[in-house]
Design an enzyme around this catalytic site. Sequence first.
Site, PDB file in Angstrom:
ATOM      1  N   GLU A  78     -30.991  -7.058 -49.154  1.00 38.00           N
ATOM      2  CA  GLU A  78     -31.676  -7.594 -47.586  1.00 38.00           C
ATOM      3  C   GLU A  78     -29.740  -8.128 -46.404  1.00 38.00           C
ATOM      4  O   GLU A  78     -29.630  -7.394 -45.554  1.00 38.00           O
ATOM      5  CB  GLU A  78     -32.462  -8.954 -47.639  1.00 38.00           C
ATOM      6  CG  GLU A  78     -33.749  -8.159 -47.809  1.00 38.00           C
ATOM      7  CD  GLU A  78     -33.913  -8.525 -49.634  1.00 38.00           C
ATOM      8  OE1 GLU A  78     -32.890  -8.644 -50.469  1.00 38.00           O
ATOM      9  OE2 GLU A  78     -35.169  -8.602 -49.480  1.00 38.00           O
ATOM     10  N   CYS A 130     -36.634 -12.815 -50.889  1.00 34.17           N
ATOM     11  CA  CYS A 130     -36.372 -14.593 -51.133  1.00 34.17           C
ATOM     12  C   CYS A 130     -35.674 -15.340 -50.113  1.00 34.17           C
ATOM     13  O   CYS A 130     -35.721 -15.236 -49.373  1.00 34.17           O
ATOM     14  CB  CYS A 130     -35.061 -14.680 -52.095  1.00 34.17           C
ATOM     15  SG  CYS A 130     -33.540 -14.813 -51.900  1.00 34.17           S
ATOM     16  N   CYS A 183     -27.985 -10.323 -52.785  1.00 37.59           N
ATOM     17  CA  CYS A 183     -29.112  -9.675 -52.630  1.00 37.59           C
ATOM     18  C   CYS A 183     -29.023  -8.336 -51.358  1.00 37.59           C
ATOM     19  O   CYS A 183     -28.378  -8.511 -50.772  1.00 37.59           O
ATOM     20  CB  CYS A 183     -30.471 -10.668 -51.176  1.00 37.59           C
ATOM     21  SG  CYS A 183     -31.089 -11.670 -52.495  1.00 37.59           S
ATOM     22  N   CYS A 227     -32.703 -15.205 -48.301  1.00 33.79           N
ATOM     23  CA  CYS A 227     -33.123 -13.907 -47.606  1.00 33.79           C
ATOM     24  C   CYS A 227     -33.605 -13.912 -46.189  1.00 33.79           C
ATOM     25  O   CYS A 227     -33.394 -13.146 -45.026  1.00 33.79           O
ATOM     26  CB  CYS A 227     -33.539 -12.683 -47.747  1.00 33.79           C
ATOM     27  SG  CYS A 227     -31.829 -11.892 -49.185  1.00 33.79           S
ATOM     28  N   ASN A 279     -29.315  -4.282 -53.931  1.00 33.55           N
ATOM     29  CA  ASN A 279     -28.646  -6.006 -55.102  1.00 33.55           C
ATOM     30  C   ASN A 279     -27.181  -4.973 -54.811  1.00 33.55           C
ATOM     31  O   ASN A 279     -26.822  -4.196 -55.548  1.00 33.55           O
ATOM     32  CB  ASN A 279     -29.538  -6.162 -55.203  1.00 33.55           C
ATOM     33  CG  ASN A 279     -30.261  -5.373 -56.694  1.00 33.55           C
ATOM     34  OD1 ASN A 279     -29.943  -4.229 -56.465  1.00 33.55           O
ATOM     35  ND2 ASN A 279     -30.106  -5.823 -57.166  1.00 33.55           N
ATOM     36  N   ILE A 280     -25.912  -6.268 -55.146  1.00 27.53           N
ATOM     37  CA  ILE A 280     -24.695  -5.935 -55.788  1.00 27.53           C
ATOM     38  C   ILE A 280     -24.511  -7.468 -56.908  1.00 27.53           C
ATOM     39  O   ILE A 280     -24.439  -8.707 -56.360  1.00 27.53           O
ATOM     40  CB  ILE A 280     -23.455  -5.795 -54.994  1.00 27.53           C
ATOM     41  CG1 ILE A 280     -24.014  -4.800 -53.732  1.00 27.53           C
ATOM     42  CG2 ILE A 280     -22.310  -5.655 -55.426  1.00 27.53           C
ATOM     43  CD1 ILE A 280     -22.726  -4.957 -53.103  1.00 27.53           C
ATOM     44  N   GLU A 281     -25.010  -6.638 -58.039  1.00 31.15           N
ATOM     45  CA  GLU A 281     -24.545  -7.909 -58.939  1.00 31.15           C
ATOM     46  C   GLU A 281     -23.411  -8.737 -59.635  1.00 31.15           C
ATOM     47  O   GLU A 281     -22.507  -7.501 -59.395  1.00 31.15           O
ATOM     48  CB  GLU A 281     -25.296  -7.813 -59.701  1.00 31.15           C
ATOM     49  CG  GLU A 281     -27.467  -8.348 -59.916  1.00 31.15           C
ATOM     50  CD  GLU A 281     -27.550  -7.687 -60.634  1.00 31.15           C
ATOM     51  OE1 GLU A 281     -29.548  -7.641 -61.285  1.00 31.15           O
ATOM     52  OE2 GLU A 281     -27.442  -7.448 -62.400  1.00 31.15           O
TER      53      GLU A 281
HETATM   54 ZN   LIG Z   1     -32.854 -12.344 -51.713  1.00 25.49          ZN
END
Ligand SMILES: [Zn+2]
Length: 131
Positions: free
Chosen positions: A53, A82, A51, A85, A40-42
């Site tokens: 995935e 989620c 996300c 994804c 994940n890369i916020e």
């Molecule tokens: Zn996701």
Amino acid sequence: MQDLIESARQAQKLAYAPYSQYFVGAAILTNSGKVFRGSNIENASYGATICAERAAITNMIMGGERDIRALAVVTEDCGFPCGICLQTINEFTSDPNLCEIVVPSKSGFQIRTLQELAPYLWRSELVKKTK
Ligand SMILES: [Zn+2]
């Protein structure tokens, strides 16, 4: 599947999650046997966050592959992908009944097919294509 989970664990170490501190790693096994990872890369805007995935799917596409056989995801609480994804995974699997989502558990790992997790996702054949 244990190797795929380990690959996802390695990806989790590369996660960029300074806001949530929720570090996620994903690893895809394609039908041709290749593995692609993502974390994940916020983003400070939140909406620009991606996300793990979908980051892995981006890597898979750039690697010339488009058919997901299995996807392992590793989080601190054994979370499944989620909805966004799952929809994206659905775009890149030839059979949702065979595409496996793998999540570690206290006793090893859990496996659910994409079809089990999300039986009513949109498929590309449902979308009217324009030329
Ligand atoms: Zn996701």
